[in-house]
Design a protein around this motif. Structure first.
Motif, mmCIF file in Angstrom:
data_model
loop_
_atom_site.group_PDB
_atom_site.id
_atom_site.type_symbol
_atom_site.label_atom_id
_atom_site.label_comp_id
_atom_site.label_asym_id
_atom_site.label_seq_id
_atom_site.Cartn_x
_atom_site.Cartn_y
_atom_site.Cartn_z
ATOM 1 N N PRO A 57 43.890 84.644 56.526
ATOM 2 C CA PRO A 57 42.774 85.572 56.708
ATOM 3 C C PRO A 57 43.113 87.029 56.374
ATOM 4 O O PRO A 57 42.278 87.752 55.840
ATOM 5 C CB PRO A 57 42.399 85.433 58.177
ATOM 6 C CG PRO A 57 43.088 84.219 58.669
ATOM 7 C CD PRO A 57 44.195 83.913 57.735
ATOM 8 N N GLU A 58 44.331 87.449 56.689
ATOM 9 C CA GLU A 58 44.692 88.851 56.434
ATOM 10 C C GLU A 58 44.771 89.140 54.933
ATOM 11 O O GLU A 58 44.219 90.130 54.444
ATOM 12 C CB GLU A 58 46.025 89.187 57.103
ATOM 13 C CG GLU A 58 46.373 90.655 57.001
ATOM 14 C CD GLU A 58 47.671 90.983 57.723
ATOM 15 O OE1 GLU A 58 48.429 91.806 57.172
ATOM 16 O OE2 GLU A 58 47.910 90.425 58.802
ATOM 17 N N TYR A 60 43.375 87.390 52.564
ATOM 18 C CA TYR A 60 42.046 87.234 51.998
ATOM 19 C C TYR A 60 41.186 88.465 52.287
ATOM 20 O O TYR A 60 40.442 88.926 51.413
ATOM 21 C CB TYR A 60 41.364 85.974 52.547
ATOM 22 C CG TYR A 60 39.994 85.751 51.986
ATOM 23 C CD1 TYR A 60 39.820 85.408 50.649
ATOM 24 C CD2 TYR A 60 38.858 85.905 52.766
ATOM 25 C CE1 TYR A 60 38.562 85.207 50.115
ATOM 26 C CE2 TYR A 60 37.586 85.710 52.241
ATOM 27 C CZ TYR A 60 37.453 85.364 50.920
ATOM 28 O OH TYR A 60 36.212 85.175 50.381
ATOM 29 N N GLY A 61 41.297 89.016 53.478
ATOM 30 C CA GLY A 61 40.545 90.225 53.821
ATOM 31 C C GLY A 61 40.928 91.404 52.942
ATOM 32 O O GLY A 61 40.067 92.180 52.515
#
Length: 135
Positions: A57-58, A60-61
């Protein structure tokens, strides 16, 4: 005896931009090659997106923030133009390969149609993205 010159002969001149008069089919040919090359860059962007997605998630963010920046949006807009232009001109080439539309009038008309489709499809995609909140 022969009167042939003994030195180097002047080489024939090849056609160049100063010799040929620009026309729309010439422009579409050059842009087809340029958009094809640009799509290789687009493939790297998609690969980076997939890697960021797989990295968690990090990551991708961060990648999503990069693509959502003004520069990222400009690049994505350019990639949208490249995809639709290359698609439309590719279809035009398929029609030509079938032996249709090769006369000057049809070739010029299909060039204009390629530009019109590119503009309409790109604007439609970006308007839909804006209306759905994807921007």
């Amino acid at each position: 005896m022969t009167d042939a010159p003994t030195g180097l002969r002047e080489r024939p001149k090849s056609p160049h931009l100063t010799v040929w008069r620009w026309h729309i089919t010439m422009l579409t040919s050059i842009l087809h090659r340029a958009t094809g090359a640009a799509l290789y860059g687009g493939a790297l962007i998609v690969a980076g997106w997939a890697i960021a997605l797989a990295s968690g998630p990090e990551a991708y963010g961060q990648y999503k923030a990069l693509l959502g920046s003004p520069l990222g949006k400009l690049v994505m807009f350019g990639m949208t133009v490249a995809v639709f232009y290359h698609l439309a001109n590719g279809v035009r080439h398929i029609v030509w390969d079938a032996g249709h539309g090769l006369d000057l009038r049809s070739a010029n008309a299909s060039s204009i149609a390629v530009f019109a489709f590119t503009a309409a499809a790109t604007l439609a995609i970006w308007l839909i993205a804006g209306m759905t909140g994807a921007l």
